[in-house]
Write a protein that holds these residues in place. Sequence first.
Motif, PDB file in Angstrom:
ATOM      1  N   GLU A  28       0.842  -1.184   0.000  1.00  0.00           N
ATOM      2  CA  GLU A  28       0.000   0.000   0.000  1.00  0.00           C
ATOM      3  C   GLU A  28       0.881   1.238   0.000  1.00  0.00           C
ATOM      4  OE1 GLU A  28      -3.240   2.172   2.885  1.00  0.00           O
ATOM      5  OE2 GLU A  28      -3.058   0.003   2.941  1.00  0.00           O
ATOM      6  N   ILE A  29       0.612   2.130  -0.934  1.00  0.00           N
ATOM      7  CA  ILE A  29       1.351   3.389  -1.021  1.00  0.00           C
ATOM      8  C   ILE A  29       0.403   4.509  -0.654  1.00  0.00           C
ATOM      9  CG2 ILE A  29       2.591   4.956  -2.549  1.00  0.00           C
ATOM     10  CD1 ILE A  29       3.348   2.517  -4.216  1.00  0.00           C
ATOM     11  N   LYS A  30       0.777   5.295   0.331  1.00  0.00           N
ATOM     12  CA  LYS A  30      -0.060   6.409   0.765  1.00  0.00           C
ATOM     13  C   LYS A  30       0.570   7.713   0.306  1.00  0.00           C
ATOM     14  CE  LYS A  30      -1.992   4.076   4.741  1.00  0.00           C
ATOM     15  NZ  LYS A  30      -2.312   4.150   6.159  1.00  0.00           N
ATOM     16  N   ILE A  31      -0.201   8.508  -0.430  1.00  0.00           N
ATOM     17  CA  ILE A  31       0.242   9.817  -0.905  1.00  0.00           C
ATOM     18  C   ILE A  31      -0.675  10.854  -0.289  1.00  0.00           C
ATOM     19  CG2 ILE A  31       0.580  11.278  -2.918  1.00  0.00           C
ATOM     20  CD1 ILE A  31       0.967   8.695  -4.547  1.00  0.00           C
ATOM     21  N   PRO A  32      -0.121  11.808   0.457  1.00  0.00           N
ATOM     22  CA  PRO A  32      -0.967  12.812   1.096  1.00  0.00           C
ATOM     23  C   PRO A  32      -1.821  13.569   0.080  1.00  0.00           C
ATOM     24  CG  PRO A  32       1.306  12.994   1.853  1.00  0.00           C
ATOM     25  CD  PRO A  32       1.287  12.012   0.722  1.00  0.00           C
ATOM     26  N   VAL A  33      -3.068  13.809   0.445  1.00  0.00           N
ATOM     27  CA  VAL A  33      -3.976  14.545  -0.416  1.00  0.00           C
ATOM     28  C   VAL A  33      -3.400  15.932  -0.666  1.00  0.00           C
ATOM     29  CG1 VAL A  33      -6.282  15.525  -0.630  1.00  0.00           C
ATOM     30  CG2 VAL A  33      -5.964  13.281   0.413  1.00  0.00           C
ATOM     31  N   GLY A  34      -3.361  16.316  -1.900  1.00  0.00           N
ATOM     32  CA  GLY A  34      -2.884  17.647  -2.250  1.00  0.00           C
ATOM     33  C   GLY A  34      -1.379  17.807  -2.220  1.00  0.00           C
ATOM     34  N   SER A  35      -0.645  16.714  -2.140  1.00  0.00           N
ATOM     35  CA  SER A  35       0.810  16.840  -2.052  1.00  0.00           C
ATOM     36  C   SER A  35       1.400  17.479  -3.297  1.00  0.00           C
ATOM     37  CB  SER A  35       1.461  15.487  -1.791  1.00  0.00           C
ATOM     38  OG  SER A  35       1.232  14.627  -2.879  1.00  0.00           O
ATOM     39  N   GLN A  36       0.832  17.184  -4.454  1.00  0.00           N
ATOM     40  CA  GLN A  36       1.326  17.816  -5.673  1.00  0.00           C
ATOM     41  C   GLN A  36       0.615  19.137  -5.916  1.00  0.00           C
ATOM     42  OE1 GLN A  36       1.494  15.435  -9.160  1.00  0.00           O
ATOM     43  NE2 GLN A  36       2.911  13.976  -8.274  1.00  0.00           N
ATOM     44  N   ALA A  37      -0.590  19.274  -5.423  1.00  0.00           N
ATOM     45  CA  ALA A  37      -1.339  20.506  -5.660  1.00  0.00           C
ATOM     46  C   ALA A  37      -0.686  21.693  -4.963  1.00  0.00           C
ATOM     47  CB  ALA A  37      -2.779  20.344  -5.189  1.00  0.00           C
ATOM     48  N   ALA A  38       0.081  21.420  -3.925  1.00  0.00           N
ATOM     49  CA  ALA A  38       0.736  22.511  -3.211  1.00  0.00           C
ATOM     50  C   ALA A  38       1.811  23.175  -4.074  1.00  0.00           C
ATOM     51  CB  ALA A  38       1.359  21.992  -1.921  1.00  0.00           C
ATOM     52  N   ARG A  39       2.343  22.430  -5.023  1.00  0.00           N
ATOM     53  CA  ARG A  39       3.333  22.997  -5.925  1.00  0.00           C
ATOM     54  C   ARG A  39       2.581  23.654  -7.074  1.00  0.00           C
ATOM     55  NH1 ARG A  39       7.655  18.082  -5.827  1.00  0.00           N
ATOM     56  NH2 ARG A  39       7.158  17.983  -8.005  1.00  0.00           N
ATOM     57  N   ASP A  40       3.063  24.771  -7.542  1.00  0.00           N
ATOM     58  CA  ASP A  40       2.388  25.536  -8.595  1.00  0.00           C
ATOM     59  C   ASP A  40       2.455  24.787  -9.916  1.00  0.00           C
ATOM     60  OD1 ASP A  40       1.267  27.368 -10.278  1.00  0.00           O
ATOM     61  OD2 ASP A  40       2.737  28.947  -9.913  1.00  0.00           O
ATOM     62  N   GLN A  41       1.347  24.140 -10.269  1.00  0.00           N
ATOM     63  CA  GLN A  41       1.333  23.333 -11.481  1.00  0.00           C
ATOM     64  C   GLN A  41       1.310  24.174 -12.746  1.00  0.00           C
ATOM     65  OE1 GLN A  41      -1.573  20.224 -11.222  1.00  0.00           O
ATOM     66  NE2 GLN A  41      -0.647  19.356  -9.415  1.00  0.00           N
ATOM     67  N   GLY A  42       1.071  25.457 -12.630  1.00  0.00           N
ATOM     68  CA  GLY A  42       1.134  26.335 -13.786  1.00  0.00           C
ATOM     69  C   GLY A  42       2.556  26.511 -14.291  1.00  0.00           C
ATOM     70  N   GLN A  43       3.507  26.062 -13.505  1.00  0.00           N
ATOM     71  CA  GLN A  43       4.907  26.177 -13.894  1.00  0.00           C
ATOM     72  C   GLN A  43       5.389  24.976 -14.696  1.00  0.00           C
ATOM     73  OE1 GLN A  43       7.193  26.716 -10.334  1.00  0.00           O
ATOM     74  NE2 GLN A  43       6.387  28.747  -9.935  1.00  0.00           N
ATOM     75  N   PHE A  44       4.501  24.077 -15.070  1.00  0.00           N
ATOM     76  CA  PHE A  44       4.887  22.857 -15.754  1.00  0.00           C
ATOM     77  C   PHE A  44       4.183  22.749 -17.097  1.00  0.00           C
ATOM     78  CE2 PHE A  44       5.030  22.207 -11.159  1.00  0.00           C
ATOM     79  CZ  PHE A  44       6.395  21.997 -11.013  1.00  0.00           C
ATOM     80  N   PRO A  45       4.773  22.024 -18.057  1.00  0.00           N
ATOM     81  CA  PRO A  45       4.182  21.907 -19.396  1.00  0.00           C
ATOM     82  C   PRO A  45       2.782  21.293 -19.373  1.00  0.00           C
ATOM     83  CG  PRO A  45       6.453  21.147 -19.411  1.00  0.00           C
ATOM     84  CD  PRO A  45       6.084  21.369 -17.981  1.00  0.00           C
ATOM     85  N   ALA A  46       1.884  21.919 -20.106  1.00  0.00           N
ATOM     86  CA  ALA A  46       0.502  21.442 -20.190  1.00  0.00           C
ATOM     87  C   ALA A  46       0.324  20.560 -21.421  1.00  0.00           C
ATOM     88  CB  ALA A  46      -0.453  22.631 -20.274  1.00  0.00           C
ATOM     89  N   SER A  47      -0.702  19.731 -21.382  1.00  0.00           N
ATOM     90  CA  SER A  47      -1.022  18.870 -22.522  1.00  0.00           C
ATOM     91  C   SER A  47      -1.229  19.709 -23.773  1.00  0.00           C
ATOM     92  CB  SER A  47      -2.282  18.056 -22.244  1.00  0.00           C
ATOM     93  OG  SER A  47      -2.066  17.199 -21.152  1.00  0.00           O
ATOM     94  N   GLY A  48      -0.728  19.191 -24.881  1.00  0.00           N
ATOM     95  CA  GLY A  48      -0.927  19.851 -26.167  1.00  0.00           C
ATOM     96  C   GLY A  48       0.230  20.717 -26.621  1.00  0.00           C
ATOM     97  N   LEU A  49       1.122  21.104 -25.703  1.00  0.00           N
ATOM     98  CA  LEU A  49       2.268  21.915 -26.113  1.00  0.00           C
ATOM     99  C   LEU A  49       3.203  21.111 -27.009  1.00  0.00           C
ATOM    100  CD1 LEU A  49       3.269  23.728 -22.780  1.00  0.00           C
ATOM    101  CD2 LEU A  49       2.061  24.687 -24.736  1.00  0.00           C
ATOM    102  N   THR A  50       3.899  21.791 -27.893  1.00  0.00           N
ATOM    103  CA  THR A  50       4.857  21.121 -28.764  1.00  0.00           C
ATOM    104  C   THR A  50       6.200  20.976 -28.060  1.00  0.00           C
ATOM    105  OG1 THR A  50       5.674  23.168 -29.732  1.00  0.00           O
ATOM    106  CG2 THR A  50       3.781  22.114 -30.835  1.00  0.00           C
ATOM    107  N   GLN A  51       7.034  20.100 -28.582  1.00  0.00           N
ATOM    108  CA  GLN A  51       8.377  19.935 -28.039  1.00  0.00           C
ATOM    109  C   GLN A  51       9.155  21.244 -28.127  1.00  0.00           C
ATOM    110  OE1 GLN A  51      10.144  16.562 -30.043  1.00  0.00           O
ATOM    111  NE2 GLN A  51       9.138  15.106 -28.683  1.00  0.00           N
ATOM    112  N   ALA A  52       8.990  21.973 -29.223  1.00  0.00           N
ATOM    113  CA  ALA A  52       9.697  23.253 -29.387  1.00  0.00           C
ATOM    114  C   ALA A  52       9.280  24.256 -28.317  1.00  0.00           C
ATOM    115  CB  ALA A  52       9.445  23.817 -30.779  1.00  0.00           C
ATOM    116  N   SER A  53       7.978  24.327 -28.011  1.00  0.00           N
ATOM    117  CA  SER A  53       7.524  25.289 -27.000  1.00  0.00           C
ATOM    118  C   SER A  53       7.998  24.899 -25.605  1.00  0.00           C
ATOM    119  CB  SER A  53       6.002  25.465 -27.043  1.00  0.00           C
ATOM    120  OG  SER A  53       5.351  24.252 -26.731  1.00  0.00           O
TER     121      SER A  53
END
Length: 100
Positions: A29-54
């Motif tokens: 069993e692997i327990k991951i705290p709720v919101g553990s990734q949400a605390a990090r600003d996900q706007g700083q990471f590549p979103a779906s649909g972006l090209t490799q060049a972008s």
Amino acid sequence: MKKNRTLFGVMAVMATLSFAPASGALAEEIKIPVGSQAARDQGQFPASGLTQASVRTKWGNPTEVRGPVGEPPITQWIYPDFIVYFEGNRVIHTVLKPEH
């Protein structure tokens, strides 16, 4: 007749066990705290649909590239804080690395 009842009993036990929850001996069993990734600003990471060049323009060159593998071709670009998955030339998913 007794053989039929014994066979039916064995089959019933097997069926019951097949629906029983797996014990700790079979799975970890692997327990991951709720919101553990949400605390990090996900706007700083590549979103779906972006090209490799972008992605390369905004985040620079990855520290490692794996692939392409399979059909359609899937490539991983590994950055210090995240991994970007591409299908062909487009981002399909970004996974944050665990904080240490």
